[in-house]
Design a protein around this motif. Structure first.
Motif, PDB file in Angstrom:
ATOM      1  N   ALA A   1      -2.168  13.674   0.184  1.00 29.38           N
ATOM      2  CA  ALA A   1      -1.788  12.956   1.406  1.00 29.38           C
ATOM      3  C   ALA A   1      -1.054  13.887   2.365  1.00 29.38           C
ATOM      4  O   ALA A   1      -0.410  14.862   1.943  1.00 29.38           O
ATOM      5  CB  ALA A   1      -0.912  11.761   1.056  1.00 29.38           C
TER       6      ALA A   1
ATOM      7  N   VAL B   1       5.163  14.246  -5.774  1.00 27.91           N
ATOM      8  CA  VAL B   1       4.538  12.929  -5.921  1.00 27.91           C
ATOM      9  C   VAL B   1       3.528  12.941  -7.064  1.00 27.91           C
ATOM     10  O   VAL B   1       3.122  14.000  -7.557  1.00 27.91           O
ATOM     11  CB  VAL B   1       3.845  12.518  -4.607  1.00 27.91           C
ATOM     12  CG1 VAL B   1       4.869  12.388  -3.488  1.00 27.91           C
ATOM     13  CG2 VAL B   1       2.758  13.515  -4.228  1.00 27.91           C
TER      14      VAL B   1
ATOM     15  N   LEU C   1       6.268   6.574  -5.315  1.00 28.22           N
ATOM     16  CA  LEU C   1       5.246   7.592  -5.058  1.00 28.22           C
ATOM     17  C   LEU C   1       5.314   8.730  -6.049  1.00 28.22           C
ATOM     18  O   LEU C   1       4.357   9.508  -6.182  1.00 28.22           O
ATOM     19  CB  LEU C   1       5.388   8.169  -3.643  1.00 28.22           C
ATOM     20  CG  LEU C   1       5.181   7.204  -2.475  1.00 28.22           C
ATOM     21  CD1 LEU C   1       5.472   7.926  -1.169  1.00 28.22           C
ATOM     22  CD2 LEU C   1       3.745   6.680  -2.475  1.00 28.22           C
TER      23      LEU C   1
ATOM     24  N   TYR D   1      -1.281  10.838  -4.947  1.00 27.15           N
ATOM     25  CA  TYR D   1      -0.847  11.015  -3.555  1.00 27.15           C
ATOM     26  C   TYR D   1      -0.685  12.484  -3.174  1.00 27.15           C
ATOM     27  O   TYR D   1      -0.235  12.799  -2.079  1.00 27.15           O
ATOM     28  CB  TYR D   1       0.491  10.300  -3.331  1.00 27.15           C
ATOM     29  CG  TYR D   1       0.492   8.880  -3.822  1.00 27.15           C
ATOM     30  CD1 TYR D   1      -0.254   7.900  -3.179  1.00 27.15           C
ATOM     31  CD2 TYR D   1       1.234   8.518  -4.950  1.00 27.15           C
ATOM     32  CE1 TYR D   1      -0.259   6.587  -3.644  1.00 27.15           C
ATOM     33  CE2 TYR D   1       1.234   7.209  -5.419  1.00 27.15           C
ATOM     34  CZ  TYR D   1       0.480   6.254  -4.760  1.00 27.15           C
ATOM     35  OH  TYR D   1       0.474   4.959  -5.224  1.00 27.15           O
TER      36      TYR D   1
ATOM     37  N   ASP E   1       0.851  -1.192   0.000  1.00 31.12           N
ATOM     38  CA  ASP E   1       0.000   0.000   0.000  1.00 31.12           C
ATOM     39  C   ASP E   1       0.887   1.243   0.000  1.00 31.12           C
ATOM     40  O   ASP E   1       1.373   1.670   1.047  1.00 31.12           O
ATOM     41  CB  ASP E   1      -0.922  -0.013   1.226  1.00 31.12           C
ATOM     42  CG  ASP E   1      -1.857   1.189   1.248  1.00 31.12           C
ATOM     43  OD1 ASP E   1      -1.887   1.949   0.256  1.00 31.12           O
ATOM     44  OD2 ASP E   1      -2.542   1.386   2.275  1.00 31.12           O
ATOM     45  N   ARG E   2       1.095   1.825  -1.161  1.00 29.47           N
ATOM     46  CA  ARG E   2       2.011   2.948  -1.282  1.00 29.47           C
ATOM     47  C   ARG E   2       1.572   4.162  -0.476  1.00 29.47           C
ATOM     48  O   ARG E   2       2.400   4.888   0.082  1.00 29.47           O
ATOM     49  CB  ARG E   2       2.177   3.331  -2.754  1.00 29.47           C
ATOM     50  CG  ARG E   2       2.877   2.263  -3.583  1.00 29.47           C
ATOM     51  CD  ARG E   2       2.974   2.680  -5.043  1.00 29.47           C
ATOM     52  NE  ARG E   2       3.632   1.652  -5.850  1.00 29.47           N
ATOM     53  CZ  ARG E   2       3.773   1.731  -7.159  1.00 29.47           C
ATOM     54  NH1 ARG E   2       3.307   2.796  -7.822  1.00 29.47           N
ATOM     55  NH2 ARG E   2       4.378   0.760  -7.821  1.00 29.47           N
ATOM     56  N   ALA E   3       0.302   4.397  -0.390  1.00 30.54           N
ATOM     57  CA  ALA E   3      -0.198   5.586   0.301  1.00 30.54           C
ATOM     58  C   ALA E   3       0.158   5.579   1.786  1.00 30.54           C
ATOM     59  O   ALA E   3       0.381   6.632   2.393  1.00 30.54           O
ATOM     60  CB  ALA E   3      -1.708   5.711   0.118  1.00 30.54           C
ATOM     61  N   SER E   4       0.231   4.410   2.386  1.00 29.94           N
ATOM     62  CA  SER E   4       0.536   4.321   3.818  1.00 29.94           C
ATOM     63  C   SER E   4       2.010   4.026   4.080  1.00 29.94           C
ATOM     64  O   SER E   4       2.423   3.880   5.238  1.00 29.94           O
ATOM     65  CB  SER E   4      -0.322   3.234   4.473  1.00 29.94           C
ATOM     66  OG  SER E   4      -0.048   1.961   3.903  1.00 29.94           O
TER      67      SER E   4
END
Length: 233
Positions: A136, A129, A232, A133, A101-104
């Motif tokens: 974020a 990014v 990212l 993202y 999970d790239r976002a986390s």
């Protein structure tokens, strides 16, 4: 008639240097006068009594052996400490590269750094990014001045908290007494490529990240973090 009398010992007394030079240049002297070694008495640094030359030499040898043993023990401790750090670094890297999970990922990276290496506070920001993202938390709140400053760093920086913007990214900025700033960029440490992110480590201990400490290990952390976060962008 010229005076051919040799200089007397009174007019040219023999000095300690003369004796030392003679002994140095006459290595077989004590072979021809071995009995002298047994009669030589020296003062001992450990007690007021005089000791023989052999005993003094034995004491010096024991002290030298003790110093060497201490140095060997220090080397063994350093090797063990380095092995522990290497194992933790590998475990940290493995966790990052198995995470899908790239976002986390940035939050996981910070949490794992804190837990694996006992760092009280860790902050992370990434800019430039991809649109997925851009909203974020890790991609927000970095000024252009901060980005320029971080890009100017070619290696990790350690020192006291001097009120840098990056401190405000920490959970408790007031508790940050010493900090380590790790620029994230493509390539190895020393590259002049623009930074695309930053890891900031902080501690309430003023000596945890002091200006005299080596930064090789922190540089490896920055390189691994940069590689893990590259997707990212």
């Amino acid at each position: 008639m010229p005076n051919t009398t040799l200089p007397s010992a009174t007019s040219h007394p023999i000095t300690e240097d003369d004796i030392a030079n003679y002994l140095v240049n006459t290595p077989d002297f004590f072979e021809r006068h071995a009995q002298l070694l047994a009669t030589v008495q020296l003062s001992s640094p450990h007690n007021p009594r005089a000791v023989s030359l052999q005993e003094r030499q034995a004491n010096l040898l024991r002290e030298k052996i003790k110093m060497l043993e201490l140095r060997i023990m220090d080397m063994i401790r350093n090797v063990n400490d380095n092995m522990v750090l290497s194992d933790k670094l590998l475990q940290w890297a493995r966790t990052l590269f198995l995470h899908t999970d790239r976002a986390s990922l940035p939050a996981l990276m910070a949490d794992e750094l804190a837990s694996q290496f006992g760092v009280p506070q860790v902050g992370i920001k990434v800019w430039g990014v991809s649109p997925a993202y851009a909203q974020a938390d890790f991609a927000q709140g970095v000024s252009q001045d901060a980005k320029s400053f971080i890009s100017s760093l070619t290696e990790p920086f350690c020192g006291v908290n001097s009120g840098l913007e990056a401190i405000t990214w920490l959970p408790d900025p007031q508790a940050a007494v010493s900090i380590a700033i790790l620029p994230l960029r493509e390539g190895v440490t020393g590259s002049v490529a623009p930074a695309f992110g930053l890891l900031v480590l902080a501690s309430p201990d003023a000596q945890r990240f002091n200006s005299t400490m080596g930064t090789d290990f922190l540089a490896r952390v920055a390189e691994l973090a940069s590689a893990a976060l590259a997707p990212l962008r």
